[in-house]
Design an enzyme around this catalytic site. Structure first.
Site, mmCIF file in Angstrom:
data_model
loop_
_atom_site.group_PDB
_atom_site.id
_atom_site.type_symbol
_atom_site.label_atom_id
_atom_site.label_comp_id
_atom_site.label_asym_id
_atom_site.label_seq_id
_atom_site.Cartn_x
_atom_site.Cartn_y
_atom_site.Cartn_z
ATOM 1 N N THR A 74 0.836 -1.205 0.000
ATOM 2 C CA THR A 74 0.000 0.000 0.000
ATOM 3 C C THR A 74 0.874 1.260 0.000
ATOM 4 O O THR A 74 0.608 2.215 -0.737
ATOM 5 C CB THR A 74 -0.931 -0.017 1.233
ATOM 6 O OG1 THR A 74 -1.738 -1.187 1.140
ATOM 7 C CG2 THR A 74 -1.814 1.214 1.294
ATOM 8 N N GLN A 188 1.050 -8.929 -6.661
ATOM 9 C CA GLN A 188 0.629 -10.321 -6.925
ATOM 10 C C GLN A 188 1.463 -10.953 -8.040
ATOM 11 O O GLN A 188 1.296 -12.133 -8.340
ATOM 12 C CB GLN A 188 -0.860 -10.372 -7.309
ATOM 13 C CG GLN A 188 -1.813 -9.920 -6.220
ATOM 14 C CD GLN A 188 -1.907 -10.891 -5.038
ATOM 15 O OE1 GLN A 188 -1.490 -12.047 -5.122
ATOM 16 N NE2 GLN A 188 -2.449 -10.421 -3.929
ATOM 17 N N HIS A 210 4.643 -9.891 2.388
ATOM 18 C CA HIS A 210 3.797 -10.947 2.959
ATOM 19 C C HIS A 210 3.061 -11.774 1.915
ATOM 20 O O HIS A 210 2.423 -12.767 2.259
ATOM 21 C CB HIS A 210 2.846 -10.375 4.022
ATOM 22 C CG HIS A 210 1.700 -9.568 3.519
ATOM 23 N ND1 HIS A 210 0.418 -10.060 3.496
ATOM 24 C CD2 HIS A 210 1.630 -8.312 3.042
ATOM 25 C CE1 HIS A 210 -0.394 -9.111 3.038
ATOM 26 N NE2 HIS A 210 0.321 -8.055 2.753
ATOM 27 N N CYS A 334 -16.616 -6.178 2.539
ATOM 28 C CA CYS A 334 -17.737 -6.435 3.449
ATOM 29 C C CYS A 334 -17.883 -5.252 4.389
ATOM 30 O O CYS A 334 -16.982 -4.934 5.130
ATOM 31 C CB CYS A 334 -17.482 -7.699 4.262
ATOM 32 S SG CYS A 334 -17.320 -9.140 3.222
HETATM 33 N N1 PLP Z 1 -1.717 -4.410 -4.449
HETATM 34 C C1 PLP Z 1 -2.229 -5.619 -4.639
HETATM 35 C C2 PLP Z 1 -2.460 -6.111 -6.031
HETATM 36 C C3 PLP Z 1 -2.546 -6.439 -3.548
HETATM 37 O O1 PLP Z 1 -3.063 -7.654 -3.738
HETATM 38 C C4 PLP Z 1 -2.308 -5.932 -2.244
HETATM 39 C C5 PLP Z 1 -2.690 -6.718 -1.053
HETATM 40 O O2 PLP Z 1 -3.611 -7.501 -1.091
HETATM 41 C C6 PLP Z 1 -1.740 -4.655 -2.104
HETATM 42 C C7 PLP Z 1 -1.460 -3.918 -3.233
HETATM 43 C C8 PLP Z 1 -1.444 -4.080 -0.764
HETATM 44 O O3 PLP Z 1 -0.324 -4.715 -0.209
HETATM 45 P P1 PLP Z 1 -0.070 -4.656 1.376
HETATM 46 O O4 PLP Z 1 -1.032 -5.612 2.005
HETATM 47 O O5 PLP Z 1 1.355 -5.088 1.544
HETATM 48 O O6 PLP Z 1 -0.294 -3.260 1.796
#
Ligand code: PLP
Length: 394
Positions: A74, A188, A210, A334
């Site tokens: 993020t 991803q 993660h 949700c």
């Molecule tokens: N971008 C994508 C495509 C994601 O799948 C995710 C998390 O699910 C994120 C960004 C955000 O990553 P983080 O959980 O490390 O903030």
């Protein structure tokens, strides 16, 4: 004896790999120094951090000076969108038009979409690319919207809900011709797609620990040399001022180890996951002929399977799965009491009744043939249960 639970939510997060825990352990013990300190503890921490940076850079085909550590995907996405937009906004016009627009897709993660909305509040013009029924960016729309008035174009490499893979090298090259800084959210994609900054001309890229067997709370951000970028935070000179704050040495070391393992195992693991995903998909479609798999007709990463069964809803099916020991997720946000259909499924034209029945199963290190067999066998009975639950709540 009850069989062990089945984890099918690797796109949400992955188990931390033991090799990663082992690599990090000394930094929670004797190697606790601050990399900015000049004494031996500091020097030792600095050396570990520098090495971790070099190793992550090596996994991306980047120079060590092009990688900074961030707290999560993020943060990287926000830095890319807002940092590039703010830098373009403050840059003196170079004779060309002012760069006031941001281009992205309607199927991005909220980390990108919300950052774009923030830029819009600061004066940016938002432009959304058209995507087809599988989520693939429409090239004509890209050519029409990515012009020389664009401050940044951000397109995710692999979609987190349906697994769609975008032709990032080709799109980044087209953006480069127009002088438009190009960001890709590879959260991803890393470990699933071959990434090489030497041959693929993206300017910034985000990855998150993660999702690849490192802990939550660490990510890496690639920024190509010469790309103008405003930091989001202010206060120190760490990471060349792009990301001030005392560095998280242990997590950086863990991320480097996880990234190297993901790259080394990529081809074999992707082949294994594709085989398991295809088997699960075929079994489910054979047993539930009216089920719909989203994004199936386009290029897809091997770890995501998103399926809707008419007459159910995501919440009921996920509850039935959970009670049967299977952890999956929905693409829906949700909110208390109400489920909004996923913005991704809505953008690719999935009707609301089907979008609100979507369940995402994401495969990874914990997925085996036995998991696929058990879920395939369980699913039809759970559908009946979910249909009754959905009927009771509608
Ligand atoms: N971008 C994508 C495509 C994601 O799948 C995710 C998390 O699910 C994120 C960004 C955000 O990553 P983080 O959980 O490390 O903030």
């Amino acid at each position: 004896m009850r069989p062990p639970p089945i984890y099918l939510d690797h796109a949400a997060t992955t188990p931390v790999r033991p090799e990663v825990v082992a690599a990090m352990a000394p930094f929670f013990g004797p190697r606790f120094g601050n990399p900015s300190s000049a004494h031996r503890w500091g020097r030792e921490a600095r050396a570990a951090l520098d090495e971790a940076r070099e190793r992550v850079a090596g996994c991306l085909g980047a120079g060590a000076d092009e990688v900074c550590f961030v707290s999560c995907g993020t943060e990287g996405d926000n830095l890319a969108v807002l940092g590039t937009w703010r830098a373009a906004r403050v840059a003196a016009p170079d004779g060309g038009p002012a760069r006031t627009a941001i281009v992205t897709t309607p199927i991005e993660h909220k980390a990108v979409l919300a950052a774009v909305h923030q830029a819009a509040r600061e004066g940016a013009e938002e432009r959304l690319l058209a995507v087809d029924a599988n989520g693939v960016v429409d090239r004509a729309s890209f050519d029409a919207l990515v012009r020389d008035d664009v401050a940044v174009c951000s397109i995710m490499w692999v979609n987190n809900e349906i697994g769609t893979v975008q032709p990032i090298p080709e799109l980044a090259a087209a953006a480069k011709v127009r002088g438009v800084p190009f960001h890709t959210d590879a959260v991803q994609a890393f470990g699933k797609i071959a990434i090489d900054a030497r041959t693929q001309p993206f300017d910034t890229l985000t990855l998150s620990g993660h999702k690849i067997g490192a802990p939550k709370g660490i990510g890496a951000f690639f920024v190509r040399r010469g790309t103008p970028l405003e930091p989001l935070m202010h206060g120190g000179s760490q990471d060349r001022g792009l990301r001030p704050g005392t560095e998280n040495v242990a997590m950086a070391v863990g991320l480097a180890r996880a990234a190297e393992l993901a790259v080394a195992e990529r081809e074999e693991e992707c082949a294994r996951l594709a085989r398991l995903r295809d088997a699960l998909e075929a079994e489910l479609l054979a047993r539930i002929p009216d089920a719909v798999v989203h994004g199936r007709g386009g290029p897809r990463a091997p770890h995501v399977l998103n399926i809707s069964v008419p007459g159910t809803d995501s919440e009921s099916l996920l509850l039935a799965l959970d009670l049967a020991g299977v952890a999956a997720s929905s693409g829906s946000a949700c909110q208390t009491g109400s489920v909004t259909p996923s913005h991704v499924l809505t953008a690719i034209g999935v009707p609301p009744e089907l979008a609100s029945a979507a369940v995402r199963m994401s495969l990874g290190a914990l997925t085996t043939d036995e998991c696929v067999r058990r879920v395939s066998e369980l699913f039809p009975a759970l559908i009946g249960k979910a249909r009754r639950l959905a009927g009771a709540t509608s």
